[in-house]
Design an enzyme around this catalytic site. Structure first.
Site, short mmCIF file in Angstrom:
data_model
loop_
_atom_site.label_atom_id
_atom_site.label_comp_id
_atom_site.label_asym_id
_atom_site.label_seq_id
_atom_site.Cartn_x
_atom_site.Cartn_y
_atom_site.Cartn_z
N LYS A 199 0.84 -1.20 0.00
CA LYS A 199 0.00 0.00 0.00
C LYS A 199 0.88 1.25 0.00
O LYS A 199 0.60 2.22 -0.71
CB LYS A 199 -0.94 0.00 1.22
CG LYS A 199 -2.09 -0.95 1.04
CD LYS A 199 -2.85 -1.20 2.33
CE LYS A 199 -3.78 -2.38 2.16
NZ LYS A 199 -4.28 -2.95 3.40
N GLN B 164 -5.24 -2.47 9.56
CA GLN B 164 -4.99 -3.75 8.89
C GLN B 164 -5.57 -4.92 9.70
O GLN B 164 -5.37 -5.00 10.91
CB GLN B 164 -3.48 -3.92 8.68
CG GLN B 164 -3.08 -5.12 7.86
CD GLN B 164 -3.51 -5.03 6.40
OE1 GLN B 164 -3.63 -3.94 5.83
NE2 GLN B 164 -3.77 -6.17 5.78
N ASP C 79 -11.46 1.65 3.69
CA ASP C 79 -11.66 0.22 3.51
C ASP C 79 -13.14 -0.10 3.23
O ASP C 79 -13.46 -1.20 2.78
CB ASP C 79 -11.28 -0.54 4.80
CG ASP C 79 -9.94 -1.25 4.67
OD1 ASP C 79 -9.54 -1.55 3.54
OD2 ASP C 79 -9.31 -1.48 5.72
N1 GUN Z 1 -6.34 -7.66 5.46
C1 GUN Z 1 -6.39 -8.26 4.25
N2 GUN Z 1 -6.98 -7.46 3.34
C2 GUN Z 1 -7.32 -6.33 3.99
C3 GUN Z 1 -7.96 -5.11 3.58
O1 GUN Z 1 -8.36 -4.92 2.44
N3 GUN Z 1 -8.13 -4.18 4.56
C4 GUN Z 1 -7.71 -4.37 5.84
N4 GUN Z 1 -7.93 -3.40 6.72
N5 GUN Z 1 -7.12 -5.47 6.24
C5 GUN Z 1 -6.93 -6.45 5.32
#
Ligand code: GUN
Length: 291
Positions: free
Chosen positions: A52, A96, A119
């Site tokens: 990211k 996350q 998200d």
């Molecule tokens: N863990 C795996 N994929 C994601 C996601 O898209 N967002 C978040 N916050 N955690 C994740």
């Protein structure tokens, strides 16, 4: 058969975002800022967060990471969320997942300000999505809609069969596919682990969205000719011929099903690459206060 190239489409989306970000900067405005909170040291989560950060850099966005130890209490994490909710420098942020067992994920997600929830996991964003109002859509369903749109897949009036009813993929994509929009306007059937005669439904699909988490579950004999297949699954299969010792496969037997499909996403390189692109899209929307 048309290959729906998620890598290529994600690159297009990122290039468009990059242009918009440089226009924002040229207007002497602050670059959009995405923050990520990482609790603990789960290697997969560390990789996600690194990717990211890289993606933000690539499009000219600011990124910051809040690394917190695995022993962080729920209260401490809530304080960090509160700080990010109120920091005007930060346009959007993610916490996350998964979180350590002693932290309740729902409590954390619900503490995020909906206008910064890039998200799209907050109930307010999910509720707005249900109503067809502007909302942050979560990465995978958002990415699938983008793939369908940019691949000119006609969804109107089609029978879309969704395999899986998870909160992050199956259920939201079923809502988006049935909404009065383009793409959308499909007749949607959601199948899950308790569905009787699953194969009868799969056989009826004009568009099949597979998100059941079962390796190469959908085979050529199950689908009808000219089906459009979106494969959300991702599984590691031991493969000594590969340098890493494994290869990735989806919920669909790609080699078999591609012979009958009119369009299909590969794994890897289909839905996966779209997820970060859509997170950046949401961050841009947050910076522009569009949600
Ligand atoms: N863990 C795996 N994929 C994601 C996601 O898209 N967002 C978040 N916050 N955690 C994740």
């Amino acid at each position: 058969m048309k290959l729906i190239d998620g890598k290529e489409i994600a690159n297009q989306v990122k290039e468009e975002i990059k242009k918009e970000v440089s226009q924002i900067i040229d207007n002497d405005e602050k670059a959009p800022h995405l923050a990520a909170v990482l609790v603990g040291e789960d290697p997969a989560s560390q990789t996600y967060v690194k990717n990211k950060e890289k993606a933000c850099k690539r499009v000219g966005m600011i990124s910051s990471v809040y690394n917190m130890s695995a022993e962080t209490s729920q209260k401490e994490l809530l304080e960090t969320v509160d700080f990010l909710n109120n920091d005007p420098e930060i346009d959007g942020f993610i916490v996350q997942l998964p979180l350590p067992d002693h932290i309740d994920e729902d409590t954390i997600i619900q503490s995020i300000k909906p206008g910064k929830d890039v998200d799209g996991f907050h109930p307010v964003n999910l509720g707005k999505m249900m109503l067809g109002q502007p909302a942050f859509l979560s990465a995978t369903p958002n990415g699938i809609m983008e793939l369908l749109e940019r691949s000119n897949i006609d969804t109107e009036g089609k029978h879309c069969v969704v395999l899986g009813r998870s909160n992050i993929v199956g259920r939201p994509i079923s809502v988006l596919m049935s909404q009065k929009e383009k793409p959308g306007n499909a007749t949607v059937t959601v199948c899950h682990s308790r569905t009787h005669n699953l194969e009868e439904y799969i056989k009826q699909a004009d568009i099949l969205i597979a998100a059941i988490g079962k390796q190469e579950f959908v085979t050529a004999d199950m689908v009808k000719d000219n089906v459009v297949v979106i494969d959300v699954g991702i599984h590691r299969v031991t493969d000594d011929t590969k340098e890493k010792g494994y290869r990735l496969v989806g919920d669909v037997d790609f080699e078999g099903v591609k012979k009958k499909a009119s369009a299909i996403t590969p794994v890897p390189g289909g839905v996966g690459p779209m997820t970060i692109a859509t997170l950046l899209k949401n961050t841009l929307k947050a910076a522009k206060k569009e949600v």
